[in-house]
Write an enzyme that holds these catalytic residues in place. Structure first.
Site, PDB file in Angstrom:
ATOM      1  N   ASP A  32       1.284  -1.635   0.142  1.00 33.37           N
ATOM      2  CA  ASP A  32       0.093   0.278  -0.496  1.00 33.37           C
ATOM      3  C   ASP A  32       0.669   1.141  -0.148  1.00 33.37           C
ATOM      4  O   ASP A  32       1.615   1.639   0.895  1.00 33.37           O
ATOM      5  CB  ASP A  32      -0.851   0.380   1.284  1.00 33.37           C
ATOM      6  CG  ASP A  32      -2.343   1.193   1.058  1.00 33.37           C
ATOM      7  OD1 ASP A  32      -2.566   1.543  -0.304  1.00 33.37           O
ATOM      8  OD2 ASP A  32      -2.786   0.635   2.170  1.00 33.37           O
ATOM      9  N   CYS A  75      -6.817   5.075  -2.741  1.00 36.30           N
ATOM     10  CA  CYS A  75      -6.120   3.528  -2.198  1.00 36.30           C
ATOM     11  C   CYS A  75      -8.017   3.251  -2.620  1.00 36.30           C
ATOM     12  O   CYS A  75      -7.199   2.225  -4.011  1.00 36.30           O
ATOM     13  CB  CYS A  75      -6.546   2.836  -1.160  1.00 36.30           C
ATOM     14  SG  CYS A  75      -4.542   3.524  -0.293  1.00 36.30           S
ATOM     15  N   HIS A  87     -10.473  -1.596  -0.777  1.00 36.48           N
ATOM     16  CA  HIS A  87     -10.360  -0.264   0.623  1.00 36.48           C
ATOM     17  C   HIS A  87     -11.940   0.015   1.213  1.00 36.48           C
ATOM     18  O   HIS A  87     -12.172   0.957   0.542  1.00 36.48           O
ATOM     19  CB  HIS A  87      -9.667   0.934   0.006  1.00 36.48           C
ATOM     20  CG  HIS A  87      -9.602   1.628   0.563  1.00 36.48           C
ATOM     21  ND1 HIS A  87      -8.569   2.347   1.498  1.00 36.48           N
ATOM     22  CD2 HIS A  87     -10.315   2.891   1.124  1.00 36.48           C
ATOM     23  CE1 HIS A  87      -8.309   3.002   2.245  1.00 36.48           C
ATOM     24  NE2 HIS A  87      -9.611   3.682   2.155  1.00 36.48           N
ATOM     25  N   ASP A 111      -0.588   0.325  -5.241  1.00 38.52           N
ATOM     26  CA  ASP A 111      -1.739   0.932  -5.466  1.00 38.52           C
ATOM     27  C   ASP A 111      -1.628   2.516  -5.852  1.00 38.52           C
ATOM     28  O   ASP A 111      -2.911   2.287  -6.914  1.00 38.52           O
ATOM     29  CB  ASP A 111      -2.769   0.668  -5.082  1.00 38.52           C
ATOM     30  CG  ASP A 111      -2.854   1.766  -3.495  1.00 38.52           C
ATOM     31  OD1 ASP A 111      -1.571   2.438  -2.986  1.00 38.52           O
ATOM     32  OD2 ASP A 111      -3.101   1.564  -2.347  1.00 38.52           O
ATOM     33  N   HIS A 112      -1.012   3.158  -5.751  1.00 42.17           N
ATOM     34  CA  HIS A 112      -0.305   4.371  -6.536  1.00 42.17           C
ATOM     35  C   HIS A 112       0.992   4.828  -6.315  1.00 42.17           C
ATOM     36  O   HIS A 112       1.194   3.616  -5.487  1.00 42.17           O
ATOM     37  CB  HIS A 112      -1.574   5.520  -6.130  1.00 42.17           C
ATOM     38  CG  HIS A 112      -1.715   5.503  -4.813  1.00 42.17           C
ATOM     39  ND1 HIS A 112      -0.755   6.215  -3.866  1.00 42.17           N
ATOM     40  CD2 HIS A 112      -2.974   4.642  -4.200  1.00 42.17           C
ATOM     41  CE1 HIS A 112      -1.002   5.427  -3.019  1.00 42.17           C
ATOM     42  NE2 HIS A 112      -2.606   4.668  -2.852  1.00 42.17           N
TER      43      HIS A 112
HETATM   44 CA   LIG Z   1      -3.166   2.916  -0.790  1.00 40.80          CA
END
Ligand SMILES: [Ca+2]
Ligand SMILES: [Ca+2]
Length: 465
Positions: free
Chosen positions: A40, A80, A136, A324-325
């Site tokens: 994450d 997220c 999420h 995720d980014h």
């Molecule tokens: Ca995230």
């Protein structure tokens, strides 16, 4: 008799032709299993992508050495929930309508019935198991704990306490900022009070390791959602101790960077956080804390890889690792995610396929492409209506032609298009940015409106339209 043998041979031939292509080539150990590892808020600070020169990621490097490493892997949304919903549904935020961290796709009529990536594998003969933060889902309310999961996607789950941000840290530093509750509560780092084996992430990894020790009658899709390096930046002291505070190198920045930004872009920046960090001489500490958390996530990933290598599934499992980014640590005076610049949308993305050669691929790819890619690799029936594209051709040949750019949305009507050379950003008021990565890898010099830019922006904008 001869006719019967001929008939049988023809039937066998027909069966071979009918089998999905991946089952007849490359690897006799199919059907393949899938191990999907999320980390994450992991940006490109890995030894492979070299987003920061001091990052320590030997286990990610170990996986990369066996994988195709995507040097231009981008999220479809720099936060997220929207990013994970896009990955798991194979749809852009513009299609599924999930742009933020509040809306949960199962609660909206249009998207409630979507079949997620693991759910599709479940429907096609796989056993699915999900552990940690993979989805999420919205904050729990009252007595309802936050689950970070989508029950229908999994045959079995280990949720643990991932959503609780725990174990509770003994924060060394808690910024005393005159700002929103959110940042006051979240912008925390320090040593975690428990040994690493007791952290929620490693307990979750242990569940996955145990899963890999079991006999499974069906092929499996195992999701392993590591919570670090997400805030709080709290991990056991040993991970902090690997980084000498005095020697920490700060991200490269240009002092005048904000001057050529449109107002709409400046509104996304959080200069208050940056200003306070600089004023309180904490920038280095924050960078060290993020590096420590990446190193901890790397340790979790290594534990996961060891477990796979020691399992009966070492040779027939596809392994995916992705953030995720991306993440800002002071670039453009911004912290965390929530922007459309390279820093916030580029992440680490590796795919290992049994029997495929490792390598590096510079084509711009979207995390959203994972859904059609895994369906393709595993020979499942094609899933209609997905927005992404199978990147199998790039896994087979990293230099293969690739026509698609990577598209990213932040809230409605802020969007960005990234091809191999340029990043184009468009804001709701019509203002734009354009960066030439061949000349300007930090996105310091906005070319929008400059001579020769019009044709490029028109070409890139057409992908959204
Ligand atoms: Ca995230
Ligand atoms: Ca600039």
């Amino acid at each position: 008799m001869k006719i019967r043998i001929l008939t049988l041979n023809l039937m066998a031939l027909a069966l071979i032709i009918m089998l999905p292509s991946c089952q007849s080539e490359k690897n006799e150990l199919q059907p393949w299993n899938v191990l999907l590892i999320f980390s994450d808020d992991l940006n490109d600070w890995t030894s492979v992508l070299k987003g920061h020169p001091q990052t320590l990621t030997p286990n990610i490097q170990r996986l990369a050495d066996q994988s195709i490493s995507f040097t231009r892997g981008y999220c479809s949304a720099p936060l997220c929930n929207a990013s994970r919903t896009s990955i798991m549904t194979g749809l852009t935020p513009a299609t599924n309508g999930i742009y933020d961290n509040k809306r949960w796709f199962r609660e909206h009529e249009k998207t409630a019935g979507l079949v997620t990536l693991p759910q599709y594998f479940k429907a096609n003969g796989y056993q699915t198991a999900g552990a940690g933060k993979l989805f999420h889902s919205p904050r729990g309310s009252g007595e309802v704990p936050r689950k970070m999961s989508d029950d229908i996607s999994w045959d079995e789950q280990y949720i643990g306490e991932i959503g609780a941000q725990a174990p509770e840290p003994f924060p060394e530093q808690r910024l005393d900022l005159p700002m929103t509750e959110y940042f006051h509560a979240f912008f925390v780092w320090g040593h975690s009070p428990v040994p690493k084996e007791e952290t929620h992430d490693l307990k979750m990894v242990q569940y996955c390791a145990n899963y890999l020790q079991q006999d499974h009658e069906k092929p499996f899709f195992l999701g392993c959602g590591i919570f670090r390096p997400h805030l709080h930046w709290c991990v056991p002291e040993e991970f902090f101790n690997k980084f000498d505070l005095e020697d920490i190198i700060l991200p490269e920045v240009l002092e005048t960077d904000l001057e050529d930004l449109p107002e709409a872009a400046k509104k996304l920046i959080k200069p208050l956080v940056h200003g306070q960090l600089v004023k309180q001489d904490m920038w280095r500490e924050a960078v060290r804390a993020y590096l420590a958390c990446i190193n901890f996530a790397d340790y979790c990933i290594g534990t996961m890889l060891d477990a796979l290598e020691d399992s009966p599934y070492a040779e027939n499992t596809i392994v995916i690792l992705m953030g995720d980014h991306g993440y800002h640590l002071g670039e453009k005076e911004h912290w965390t995610k929530f922007t459309l610049w390279e820093r916030a949308v580029r992440t680490s993305y590796f795919i290992k396929v049994p029997g495929f050669d490792p390598g590096r691929c510079d084509a711009p790819v979207s995390l959203m492409d994972l859904y059609p890619t895994l369906v393709d690799l595993c020979g499942l029936p094609e899933k209609e209506g997905l927005d992404g594209h199978s990147i199998r051709p790039l896994l087979e040949d990293p230099d293969a032609e690739w026509e698609y750019p990577a598209l990213t949305w932040f809230r409605e009507n802020n969007y960005s298009v990234r091809d191999e050379r340029y990043r184009y950003i468009h804001y709701p008021d019509g203002s734009t940015e354009l960066y030439d990565h061949d000349a300007d890898p930090h996105e310091w010099y906005n070319l929008s409106g400059k001579q020769g830019s019009k044709e490029i922006t028109r070409r890139l904008d057409a992908w959204i339209k």
